[in-house]
Design a protein around this motif. Structure first.
Motif, PDB file in Angstrom:
ATOM      1  N   GLU A 261       1.795   3.230   4.002  1.00 38.55           N
ATOM      2  CA  GLU A 261       2.403   2.098   4.704  1.00 38.55           C
ATOM      3  C   GLU A 261       1.665   0.797   4.372  1.00 38.55           C
ATOM      4  OE1 GLU A 261       2.616   2.825   8.856  1.00 38.55           O
ATOM      5  OE2 GLU A 261       3.950   4.559   8.665  1.00 38.55           O
ATOM      6  N   VAL A 262       2.448  -0.293   4.306  1.00 40.54           N
ATOM      7  CA  VAL A 262       1.883  -1.608   4.027  1.00 40.54           C
ATOM      8  C   VAL A 262       1.019  -2.063   5.199  1.00 40.54           C
ATOM      9  CG1 VAL A 262       2.424  -4.036   3.637  1.00 40.54           C
ATOM     10  CG2 VAL A 262       3.801  -2.266   2.526  1.00 40.54           C
ATOM     11  N   ILE A 263      -0.136  -2.595   4.876  1.00 40.14           N
ATOM     12  CA  ILE A 263      -0.990  -3.242   5.874  1.00 40.14           C
ATOM     13  C   ILE A 263      -0.883  -4.739   5.637  1.00 40.14           C
ATOM     14  CG2 ILE A 263      -3.362  -3.560   6.691  1.00 40.14           C
ATOM     15  CD1 ILE A 263      -3.904  -0.676   5.857  1.00 40.14           C
ATOM     16  N   GLY A 264      -0.346  -5.442   6.591  1.00 42.20           N
ATOM     17  CA  GLY A 264      -0.087  -6.870   6.438  1.00 42.20           C
ATOM     18  C   GLY A 264      -1.355  -7.664   6.146  1.00 42.20           C
ATOM     19  N   TYR A 265      -1.157  -8.810   5.535  1.00 39.27           N
ATOM     20  CA  TYR A 265      -2.288  -9.624   5.109  1.00 39.27           C
ATOM     21  C   TYR A 265      -3.199  -9.998   6.275  1.00 39.27           C
ATOM     22  CZ  TYR A 265      -4.821 -13.631   3.149  1.00 39.27           C
ATOM     23  OH  TYR A 265      -5.794 -14.507   2.748  1.00 39.27           O
ATOM     24  N   GLN A 266      -2.618 -10.431   7.388  1.00 41.60           N
ATOM     25  CA  GLN A 266      -3.437 -10.835   8.522  1.00 41.60           C
ATOM     26  C   GLN A 266      -4.228  -9.659   9.092  1.00 41.60           C
ATOM     27  OE1 GLN A 266      -4.097 -13.881   9.461  1.00 41.60           O
ATOM     28  NE2 GLN A 266      -2.723 -14.678   7.879  1.00 41.60           N
TER      29      GLN A 266
END
Length: 289
Positions: A261-266
């Protein structure tokens, strides 16, 4: 993007590249206050003549260079980590083809023969960690990315062509000593392998630039960084790059190493998995890193 949108994206990128390259030059778009920073920066990155003329500069590959290759602030940070007894390992990631030059100067540093760090060693001597780079072996590899997902091959050099097909990459995996890892979970397991990390040897990874470029330099096509929640057996992974920026990370695609799963930049910032290296400060401040 496809068709006209892909062509428009490529044209816009070409314009941005041209503007970026001439931003601080005469006639460029930079304000006078920013242009005034350019010359001091160029002076700061120059190798002092006394160092270029030293016997150690020749061994380090610096005698014929005008400017630093490996920044002094970065080498100083590596030395500081070693001297403070911090347990760490390095994985050097690049879209470029500069592994040989990086390995040469870095290994000179590790052997205590660098003109800035004469006598300091991190080559396994005297109980020091062995951070040396061994090209052409198990500690070198490359990523490939396409719509089907990532491939990591360790123990092999990337194909010589600028861009590759998936079949060419899989063929490269048949080379003696090569180890093939397909998919996010497998790539993560390979780079976090306990034996690999405990060896402390530096790993050199070539990332796949054409896919990132083709996708308009979107983060989800950039350098794949796989991480897991902190734990007693989980290393804390950090990517430091001068192209990391919002809103999406730009050059880094942070994923959960188990689920994909993608981990958002923030969130990646908050968890300290990514950090932007600012070249201006890294060149001027010897303690930057």
């Amino acid at each position: 993007p496809d068709g006209p949108s892909k062509a428009a994206s490529a044209a816009a990128k070409k314009v941005r590249d041209a503007l970026r390259a001439t931003f601080c030059e005469e006639g460029g778009a930079a304000p006078p206050a920013v242009k005034a920073l350019l010359q001091p920066l160029l002076e700061a990155v120059k190798i002092p003549k006394a160092i270029r003329d030293s016997p150690l500069a020749l061994a380090a590959g610096l005698a014929d260079r005008e400017t630093w290759f490996l920044l002094p602030s970065w080498l100083r940070a590596i030395r500081k980590l070693c001297e403070d007894g911090i347990l760490f390992s390095l994985q050097l990631r690049s879209f470029g083809r500069d592994a040989e030059a990086v390995a040469h100067e870095f290994n000179v540093f590790c052997r205590g023969e660098h003109p800035l760090h004469e006598g300091f060693r991190c080559d396994g001597t005297g109980g020091s960690p062995d951070l040396r780079i061994e090209l052409g072996g198990a500690m070198q590899g490359f990523f490939f990315r396409d719509a089907e997902g990532p491939i990591l091959i360790l123990g092999a050099e990337p194909p010589s062509a600028r861009s590759w097909s998936r079949s060419e990459v899989l063929e490269a995996a048949s080379a003696p000593g090569a180890r093939l890892h397909v998919g996010i979970r497998a790539c993560h397991a390979a780079l976090c392998d306990a034996a690999l990390l405990q060896s402390r040897r530096t790993v050199v990874i070539s990332d796949y630039w054409p896919f990132w470029r083709e996708k308009g330099e979107a983060a989800n096509a950039g350098k794949l960084l796989t991480v897991t929640p902190p734990g007693p057996l989980s290393p804390h992974i950090v990517l430091i790059d001068d192209n990391i920026r919002g809103p999406d990370g730009h050059i880094v695609d942070v994923r959960d190493g188990l689920s994909g799963e993608v981990i958002g930049y923030q969130e990646a910032l908050a968890r300290k998995h990514v950090a932007t290296a600012w070249p201006y400060l890294a060149i001027h401040d010897p303690e930057y890193f």
